[in-house]
Design a protein around this motif. Structure first.
Motif, short mmCIF file in Angstrom:
data_model
loop_
_atom_site.label_atom_id
_atom_site.label_comp_id
_atom_site.label_asym_id
_atom_site.label_seq_id
_atom_site.Cartn_x
_atom_site.Cartn_y
_atom_site.Cartn_z
N GLU A 69 -6.67 -4.79 -0.37
CA GLU A 69 -5.21 -4.61 -0.22
C GLU A 69 -5.14 -3.01 -0.96
OE1 GLU A 69 -1.54 -4.55 0.98
OE2 GLU A 69 -3.06 -6.14 1.42
N SER A 70 -5.73 -2.64 -2.05
CA SER A 70 -5.63 -1.77 -2.64
C SER A 70 -6.26 -0.34 -1.90
CB SER A 70 -6.16 -1.46 -3.96
OG SER A 70 -7.69 -1.60 -3.98
N GLU A 71 -7.11 -0.65 -1.01
CA GLU A 71 -7.95 0.28 -0.31
C GLU A 71 -6.94 0.69 1.00
OE1 GLU A 71 -11.55 -1.81 0.28
OE2 GLU A 71 -12.63 -0.38 -0.64
N ASN A 72 -6.06 -0.47 1.28
CA ASN A 72 -5.27 -0.42 2.51
C ASN A 72 -4.24 0.64 2.21
OD1 ASN A 72 -6.52 -1.91 4.51
ND2 ASN A 72 -5.53 -3.78 3.76
N VAL A 81 -10.32 2.55 11.10
CA VAL A 81 -9.95 2.63 12.74
C VAL A 81 -10.73 1.74 13.17
CG1 VAL A 81 -10.49 4.10 14.72
CG2 VAL A 81 -9.47 5.15 12.74
N ALA A 82 -12.00 1.33 12.89
CA ALA A 82 -12.83 0.14 13.29
C ALA A 82 -12.24 -1.03 13.05
CB ALA A 82 -14.35 0.36 12.59
N GLU A 83 -11.77 -1.24 11.83
CA GLU A 83 -11.24 -2.43 11.65
C GLU A 83 -9.84 -2.71 12.35
OE1 GLU A 83 -10.31 -2.67 7.55
OE2 GLU A 83 -12.26 -2.79 6.88
N LEU A 84 -9.15 -1.65 12.75
CA LEU A 84 -8.04 -1.92 13.77
C LEU A 84 -8.27 -2.35 14.91
CD1 LEU A 84 -5.69 1.16 12.38
CD2 LEU A 84 -5.12 -1.47 12.21
N HIS A 85 -9.47 -1.60 15.38
CA HIS A 85 -10.11 -1.89 16.75
C HIS A 85 -10.23 -3.21 16.89
CE1 HIS A 85 -12.67 -1.29 20.22
NE2 HIS A 85 -11.88 -0.23 20.70
N GLU A 86 -11.27 -3.70 15.82
CA GLU A 86 -11.45 -5.29 15.99
C GLU A 86 -10.12 -6.08 16.15
OE1 GLU A 86 -13.94 -5.86 12.55
OE2 GLU A 86 -15.42 -4.36 13.34
#
Length: 66
Positions: free
Chosen positions: A3-6, A18-23
């Motif tokens: 959460e802190s990295e977000n 971006v890769a996580e959003l794509h997944e």
């Protein structure tokens, strides 16, 4: 990502974000397609005539009556 990295989006972690959003988008798209395909039911009349069944099966009435 935690959460802190977000909350702290930087240029360095942008590719991973971006890769996580794509997944996530791929998973949501798959879920959406499953829901759409499971609810897309062709409504047939309650009582079908021989002609209706023949048309649905792409057969002539004489073939259907065998």
């Amino acid at each position: 990502m935690t959460e802190s990295e977000n909350t702290h989006l930087s240029f360095d972690n942008l590719p991973r974000s971006v890769a996580e959003l794509h997944e996530k988008i791929d998973r949501l798209t798959g879920m959406f397609e499953q829901i759409i395909s499971s609810t897309a039911v062709t409504h047939l009349p309650e009582i079908m005539t021989v002609e209706d069944v023949s048309a649905m099966l792409c057969k002539s009435v004489s073939t259907s009556m065998r």
